[in-house]
Write a protein that holds these residues in place. Structure first.
Motif, PDB file in Angstrom:
ATOM      1  N   ARG A  11       0.826  -1.202   0.000  1.00 13.93           N
ATOM      2  CA  ARG A  11       0.000   0.000   0.000  1.00 13.93           C
ATOM      3  C   ARG A  11       0.863   1.254   0.000  1.00 13.93           C
ATOM      4  N   CYS A  45      -4.887  -6.843  -7.569  1.00 17.85           N
ATOM      5  CA  CYS A  45      -4.532  -5.482  -7.995  1.00 17.85           C
ATOM      6  C   CYS A  45      -4.931  -5.247  -9.443  1.00 17.85           C
ATOM      7  N   TYR A  80      -9.857   5.236  -4.013  1.00 15.62           N
ATOM      8  CA  TYR A  80      -8.810   4.208  -3.953  1.00 15.62           C
ATOM      9  C   TYR A  80      -8.312   4.029  -2.524  1.00 15.62           C
ATOM     10  N   CYS A  84      -8.529   0.536  -0.514  1.00 19.47           N
ATOM     11  CA  CYS A  84      -7.311  -0.104  -0.011  1.00 19.47           C
ATOM     12  C   CYS A  84      -7.348  -0.321   1.495  1.00 19.47           C
ATOM     13  N   GLU A  92     -11.118  -4.350  -6.014  1.00 18.49           N
ATOM     14  CA  GLU A  92     -10.481  -3.776  -7.194  1.00 18.49           C
ATOM     15  C   GLU A  92     -10.863  -4.687  -8.359  1.00 18.49           C
ATOM     16  N   ASP A 127      -0.632  -9.002  -1.599  1.00 18.36           N
ATOM     17  CA  ASP A 127      -1.796  -8.131  -1.417  1.00 18.36           C
ATOM     18  C   ASP A 127      -2.882  -8.887  -0.668  1.00 18.36           C
ATOM     19  N   GLN A 131     -10.523  -6.558  -0.683  1.00 20.30           N
ATOM     20  CA  GLN A 131     -10.458  -5.790  -1.930  1.00 20.30           C
ATOM     21  C   GLN A 131      -9.671  -6.514  -3.009  1.00 20.30           C
TER      22      GLN A 131
END
Length: 205
Positions: A11, A45, A80, A84, A92, A127, A131
């Motif tokens: 992030r 992502c 965003y 996040c 996403e 990640d 999300q």
């Protein structure tokens, strides 16, 4: 707690914008050739997801347009930063407008299962969070049927029954901020999730 650190680093490595951006509903297929359809997926992502889809289906191979954005949650006008932080419920995601005379919905989904890891719930590589979930957002009954069939085949032939991908009806779509669109084209050395690569599986039967 240790598993959170890579996500925190990711992030921090990704740019946030201090400039507010407008968010638009999904583009009308009437703006494209007759018969154009919409496909919506989430696979981690969205920078890498868009980049791979444009590479494989752009330049006359069926992809008419692609936008990254947010869907699947209950927050209006998500940013965003908020997505996040995992507080919006949104993923996403990528929304593709495609020409079914050139590329089929099944082909789009076969690439979906090739280009990310659908077995790690709410995670792609470093990640971590809802999300980054794996999801197919179908737009009609025919897409639902195809999504379930491709998922079943991929689960049996490629992933040994470990797929965690959500199959849910498409809901409201929010375009991501403009600087996210075509991000890896604009920033060739930008972050790309290590889970995003096309796996060399045999074609689904």
């Amino acid at each position: 707690m240790a598993s959170l650190f890579p996500n925190l680093f990711t992030r921090l490595a990704r740019p946030f914008t201090s400039t507010s951006s407008l968010h638009f509903a999904s583009p009308a297929t009437s703006d494209f050739p007759a018969g154009a359809q919409t496909a919506t997926i989430a696979a981690g992502c969205f920078w890498g997801v868009e980049h791979i889809y444009r590479k494989h289906f752009g330049n006359g191979k069926g992809l008419l347009d692609a936008r990254v954005g947010y869907t699947g949650g209950d927050t209006e006008h998500p940013s965003y930063r908020a997505v996040c932080n995992g507080v919006t419920g949104h993923a996403e995601a990528l929304q593709v407008i495609f020409d079914p005379a050139t590329v089929s919905y099944a082909q789009l989904l076969e690439l979906f299962y090739r280009m990310h890891d659908p077995t790690t719930a709410n995670r792609q590589g470093p990640d971590v969070g809802t999300q980054y979930r794996s999801a197919i957002y179908w737009h009609n009954e025919e897409q639902e049927r195809i999504a379930r069939e491709i998922t079943r085949k991929a689960n049996e032939q490629w992933y040994n029954g470990k797929i965690t991908t959500e199959l849910v009806p498409a809901g409201k779509w929010w375009d991501a901020e403009e600087y996210h669109q075509l991000y890896l084209d604009k920033n060739p050395s930008g972050y790309e999730c290590p889970s995003h690569f096309v796996r060399s599986f045999k074609p689904l039967e």
